[in-house]
Design a protein around this motif. Structure first.
Motif, mmCIF file in Angstrom:
data_model
loop_
_atom_site.group_PDB
_atom_site.id
_atom_site.type_symbol
_atom_site.label_atom_id
_atom_site.label_comp_id
_atom_site.label_asym_id
_atom_site.label_seq_id
_atom_site.Cartn_x
_atom_site.Cartn_y
_atom_site.Cartn_z
ATOM 1 N N LEU A 261 -15.122 16.280 2.520
ATOM 2 C CA LEU A 261 -14.112 15.529 2.763
ATOM 3 C C LEU A 261 -12.770 16.475 2.237
ATOM 4 N N GLU A 262 -13.095 17.314 1.124
ATOM 5 C CA GLU A 262 -12.170 18.122 0.434
ATOM 6 C C GLU A 262 -11.881 19.394 1.477
ATOM 7 N N PHE A 263 -12.942 19.897 2.174
ATOM 8 C CA PHE A 263 -13.014 20.789 2.866
ATOM 9 C C PHE A 263 -12.078 20.294 4.294
ATOM 10 N N ILE A 264 -12.099 19.194 4.823
ATOM 11 C CA ILE A 264 -11.614 18.858 5.900
ATOM 12 C C ILE A 264 -10.055 18.819 5.691
ATOM 13 N N VAL A 265 -9.784 18.141 4.532
ATOM 14 C CA VAL A 265 -8.437 18.024 4.095
ATOM 15 C C VAL A 265 -7.884 19.375 4.131
ATOM 16 N N SER A 266 -8.611 20.338 3.506
ATOM 17 C CA SER A 266 -7.967 21.718 3.431
ATOM 18 C C SER A 266 -7.676 22.457 4.748
ATOM 19 N N GLN A 267 -8.365 22.029 5.858
ATOM 20 C CA GLN A 267 -8.462 22.680 7.077
ATOM 21 C C GLN A 267 -7.275 21.867 7.983
ATOM 22 N N ILE A 268 -6.720 20.754 7.691
ATOM 23 C CA ILE A 268 -5.937 20.100 8.963
ATOM 24 C C ILE A 268 -4.773 20.965 8.927
ATOM 25 N N PRO A 269 -4.282 21.275 10.283
ATOM 26 C CA PRO A 269 -3.243 21.972 10.420
ATOM 27 C C PRO A 269 -1.891 21.404 10.035
ATOM 28 N N THR A 270 -0.999 22.327 9.697
ATOM 29 C CA THR A 270 0.491 21.815 9.443
ATOM 30 C C THR A 270 0.981 21.097 10.285
ATOM 31 N N PRO A 271 1.226 21.297 11.590
ATOM 32 C CA PRO A 271 2.143 20.503 12.291
ATOM 33 C C PRO A 271 1.632 19.064 12.394
ATOM 34 N N LYS A 272 2.714 18.227 12.375
ATOM 35 C CA LYS A 272 2.741 16.779 12.546
ATOM 36 C C LYS A 272 2.049 16.569 13.899
ATOM 37 N N GLY A 273 1.032 15.592 13.881
ATOM 38 C CA GLY A 273 0.428 14.991 14.835
ATOM 39 C C GLY A 273 -0.908 15.877 15.168
ATOM 40 N N SER A 274 -1.446 16.679 14.329
ATOM 41 C CA SER A 274 -2.511 17.416 14.577
ATOM 42 C C SER A 274 -4.005 16.597 14.463
ATOM 43 N N LEU A 290 -15.303 7.919 -2.588
ATOM 44 C CA LEU A 290 -16.152 9.215 -3.227
ATOM 45 C C LEU A 290 -15.640 9.781 -4.468
ATOM 46 N N GLY A 291 -14.438 9.526 -5.059
ATOM 47 C CA GLY A 291 -13.783 10.118 -6.187
ATOM 48 C C GLY A 291 -13.550 11.428 -5.887
ATOM 49 N N VAL A 292 -12.877 11.922 -4.841
ATOM 50 C CA VAL A 292 -12.373 13.357 -4.736
ATOM 51 C C VAL A 292 -11.124 13.633 -5.547
ATOM 52 N N SER A 293 -10.773 14.931 -5.537
ATOM 53 C CA SER A 293 -9.563 15.298 -6.395
ATOM 54 C C SER A 293 -8.474 14.759 -6.063
ATOM 55 N N ASP A 294 -7.473 14.499 -7.147
ATOM 56 C CA ASP A 294 -6.081 14.002 -6.721
ATOM 57 C C ASP A 294 -5.275 14.910 -6.036
ATOM 58 N N TRP A 295 -5.837 16.174 -5.901
ATOM 59 C CA TRP A 295 -4.797 17.059 -4.790
ATOM 60 C C TRP A 295 -5.419 16.419 -3.316
ATOM 61 N N ALA A 296 -6.640 16.208 -3.041
ATOM 62 C CA ALA A 296 -7.043 15.740 -1.714
ATOM 63 C C ALA A 296 -6.527 14.521 -1.377
ATOM 64 N N ILE A 297 -6.289 13.517 -2.132
ATOM 65 C CA ILE A 297 -5.942 12.323 -2.116
ATOM 66 C C ILE A 297 -4.359 12.470 -1.811
ATOM 67 N N SER A 298 -3.793 13.244 -2.747
ATOM 68 C CA SER A 298 -2.071 13.483 -2.625
ATOM 69 C C SER A 298 -1.891 13.972 -1.236
ATOM 70 N N GLU A 299 -2.711 15.036 -0.722
ATOM 71 C CA GLU A 299 -2.406 15.458 0.553
ATOM 72 C C GLU A 299 -2.776 14.659 1.701
ATOM 73 N N ILE A 300 -3.884 13.906 1.616
ATOM 74 C CA ILE A 300 -3.769 12.986 2.753
ATOM 75 C C ILE A 300 -2.612 11.768 2.945
ATOM 76 N N MET A 301 -2.234 11.286 1.805
ATOM 77 C CA MET A 301 -1.251 10.677 1.656
ATOM 78 C C MET A 301 0.308 11.227 2.313
ATOM 79 N N LYS A 302 0.229 12.526 1.736
ATOM 80 C CA LYS A 302 1.583 13.072 2.431
ATOM 81 C C LYS A 302 1.605 13.414 3.858
ATOM 82 N N ARG A 303 0.481 13.707 4.370
ATOM 83 C CA ARG A 303 0.287 13.699 5.758
ATOM 84 C C ARG A 303 0.189 12.700 6.638
ATOM 85 N N ALA A 304 -0.330 11.659 5.960
ATOM 86 C CA ALA A 304 -0.159 10.178 6.638
ATOM 87 C C ALA A 304 1.183 9.781 6.610
ATOM 88 N N GLY A 305 1.855 9.803 5.421
ATOM 89 C CA GLY A 305 3.183 9.311 5.393
ATOM 90 C C GLY A 305 4.134 10.014 6.479
#
Length: 624
Positions: A261-274, A290-305
């Motif tokens: 999961l952390e790998f997938i989050v790190s590989q999501i392209p920057t452009p919106k709608g990827s 799964l209790g992943v790192s705070d960075w991964a959760i923050s990154e997911i919420m940022k992209r979803a937002g």
């Protein structure tokens, strides 16, 4: 899958007490120990082809020798492939065992320098001419390199397989003629003249994270960002279980899933709608469990937002209870954080060098209204939870800017749902909840429901009644000019507004001239009775939350009395408006405005002796 057969003799190996022997008329003169297996072999067949055995046997001149080869790559399986080649026994080579055979043969130094047509040369020919030219074979070969990563990397097999896979991914779709796996619903290969652009995603999803990452890094700069996102989506579906299955997973599986999961989050392209918003919210639910790192959760919420306008109510509701270890109603905090990210992105101006308009960049006013509708729909559902604190509800509702709610009907539904499920909340909490509501933005149906809603505070009901009285009078007497401070309290009476004036049937007047005259006179009296300080635009807080002064309450009450008297004659009161009298309402508001002093208007008798239905005639006593 490609195969190559080498040798023609039948396999005559047999095992007795962890000892492997071969049926041959000549007695064995070489014993080789590989891990826990002992091989009884013959020098005259092995030494001509194995350079390593030549070196080891020359160092010891005894006739029967014992050699330990515990370091041979691929263990017994790899060593036995090389031995069978030396004996001429038939072996089948494919993508599943080519790595083991190559690594073991290189360890034993079965090169052309030792003998022409040796094992390594035959393996290299098969690897280059057949394995690398196919599509699935290099992927299977890559999977087999996981057991021998160092040897595979040093011999160049890993890099060559990755290059072969990447080259085929970047090939023109019209040239894709090889077999591939594609199980998307509704796809019929015969109906398509060429392969879909994501034809390769399912096959490479079988690779482990490091190999998948290397393949993806080779092609991501040459393919569109949504295609990279689709590959990540397929990979997540292959390696991440459903939320319900995570709880039953072992600790080792959870660690691996967390890495994926952390790998997938790190590989999501920057452009919106990827990637889709639904996919991001699914990752967020799994990340919480799964209790992943705070960075991964923050990154997911940022992209979803950033692309919250594409989310659905079902996806947001699935966040509830996604993390058993988290605090109660933590999913509301997640939704609020995503909303804040959306608003930050919405308010950020588009860069001039992009050449994109505001609408093309997804920042139109419609997107803000759509997100507001989504958040309000979410709040309507969560408001039904009997344990939801009112502070959580208000905190999320007030995060939306005012322009996101051109109509407050959904906000009224939220308040009504919460009050219905929480009848025991305090009066102060009820008032705080209703301060969010702007009565000027309610539709006619919502107003009619509000004036009959016994759960609402009396102050809110009075605001709705007052605005309905003035609006009804304006709809009848369009030529009456009201003061600017009263007009500021009313909704805009334009064609585009949601509070359109109902039309009378053709050929009929709404009211008689006599009633029109009384309404006009009453309107003038109401206008004269309200002071310049009352309900001014500058003094009103957002959503009309400022408390009126005693003087304002008395003057509004007098104006409402005149309106009541006119309405009782013309019979144009709003439905449900006869539940409270204007004087009782005035007293209630005065008590809210000054609860300690309990000041009453001068010259007015006690309310308990004058309470009656709105619209009835009451003698008006004027103060001295």
């Amino acid at each position: 899958m490609k195969f190559m057969k080498i040798g023609s003799r039948p396999d005559t190996f047999f095992t007795v007490d962890a000892t492997r022997s071969i049926t041959l008329d000549v007695p064995s003169d070489l014993t080789i120990q590989v891990n826990n297996t002992k091989y009884l072999l013959h020098k005259f067949l092995l030494l001509p082809k194995c350079g390593l055995l030549q070196q080891l046997c020359d160092s010891n001149g005894s006739d029967v020798q014992t050699i330990d080869l515990h370091e041979v790559p691929a263990g017994e399986e790899g060593f036995e492939l090389c031995v069978k080649f030396c004996y001429g026994i038939s072996i089948n080579l494919s993508a599943t065992n080519i790595v083991k055979a190559l690594c073991a043969s290189h360890f034993l130094k079965m090169t052309e320098a030792v003998e022409k047509g040796n094992f390594i040369s035959k393996l290299e020919l098969f690897f280059a001419s057949f394995i690398l030219q196919a599509w699935k074979d290099p992927i299977v070969t890559l999977q087999s390199t996981v057991t021998l990563p160092t040897w595979s990397e040093n011999l160049g097999m890993t890099g060559r397989c990755i290059d072969a896979v990447a080259t085929k991914i970047l090939a023109d779709l019209s040239t894709v003629t090889w077999s591939y796996t594609y199980t998307r619903p509704g796809f019929n290969e015969k109906a398509h003249k060429r392969a879909p652009r994501d034809w390769w995603t399912e096959d490479i999803a079988d690779l482990d994270v490091p190999l998948f990452q290397r393949v993806l890094s080779m092609v991501r700069s040459s393919i569109p960002a949504p295609l990279v996102g689709e590959a990540l989506h397929v990979y997540a579906c292959r390696h991440l279980p459903d939320e319900a299955a995570i709880e039953s997973s072992s600790s080792e599986s959870v660690v691996k899933q967390r890495e994926v999961l952390e790998f997938i989050v790190s590989q999501i392209p920057t452009p919106k709608g990827s990637v889709s918003t639904g996919f991001l919210l699914r990752l967020l639910r799994q990340a919480s469990r799964l209790g992943v790192s705070d960075w991964a959760i923050s990154e997911i919420m940022k992209r979803a937002g950033r692309q919250l306008k594409e989310a659905s109510l079902v996806d947001l509701l699935k966040l509830r209870g996604s993390s058993p270890s988290s605090s109660a109603f933590s999913e509301i905090n997640l939704v609020k954080t995503m909303l804040e990210h959306f608003l930050v992105d919405y308010r950020r101006p588009s860069l001039p060098e992009t050449g994109m308009t505001r609408e093309e960049n997804g920042k139109s006013d419609q997107s803000l209204v759509k997100v507001g509708k989504l958040i309000d729909s979410y709040l309507v559902e969560v408001a039904k939870d009997a344990n939801l604190p009112v502070s959580k509800l208000i905190d999320l509702a007030e995060t939306l800017p005012e322009e996101a709610r051109p109509v407050h009907d959904d906000l009224y539904r939220i308040i009504d749902s919460y009050l219905k499920k929480h009848p025991d909340i305090s009066k102060s909490q009820k008032k705080r909840l209703c301060r969010m509501l702007d009565c000027r933005k309610l539709s006619i149906d919502a107003c009619m429901h509000a004036v009959q809603n016994e759960r609402l505070p009396l102050r809110t009901v009075v605001q709705v009644l007052f605005l309905e009285h003035v609006s009804a009078a304006m709809s009848i007497s369009q030529n009456v000019e009201l003061r600017h401070d009263i007009k500021a309290m009313l909704p805009q009476m334009s064609e585009d507004t949601h509070r359109k004036t109902p039309l009378a049937p053709e050929g009929k007047d709404l009211v008689s001239d006599k009633v029109m005259t009384k309404q006009s006179d009453g309107r003038k009296l109401a206008e004269m009775s309200i002071s310049r300080e009352s309900y001014s635009r500058d003094k009103r807080a957002p959503h009309g939350t400022a408390k009126p002064t005693i003087k304002e309450v008395m003057e509004v009450g007098k104006a409402m009395e005149v309106t009541e008297e006119i309405d009782s004659k013309s019979k144009i009161r709003p439905k449900g408006a006869d539940h409270v009298s204007s004087r009782a309402v005035t007293s209630e508001i005065m008590e809210e405005a000054d609860p300690k002093n309990k000041v009453k208007p001068t010259g007015m008798p006690p309310i308990s002796h004058r309470t009656t239905k709105m619209g009835s005639k009451l003698p008006v006593q004027r103060g001295s």
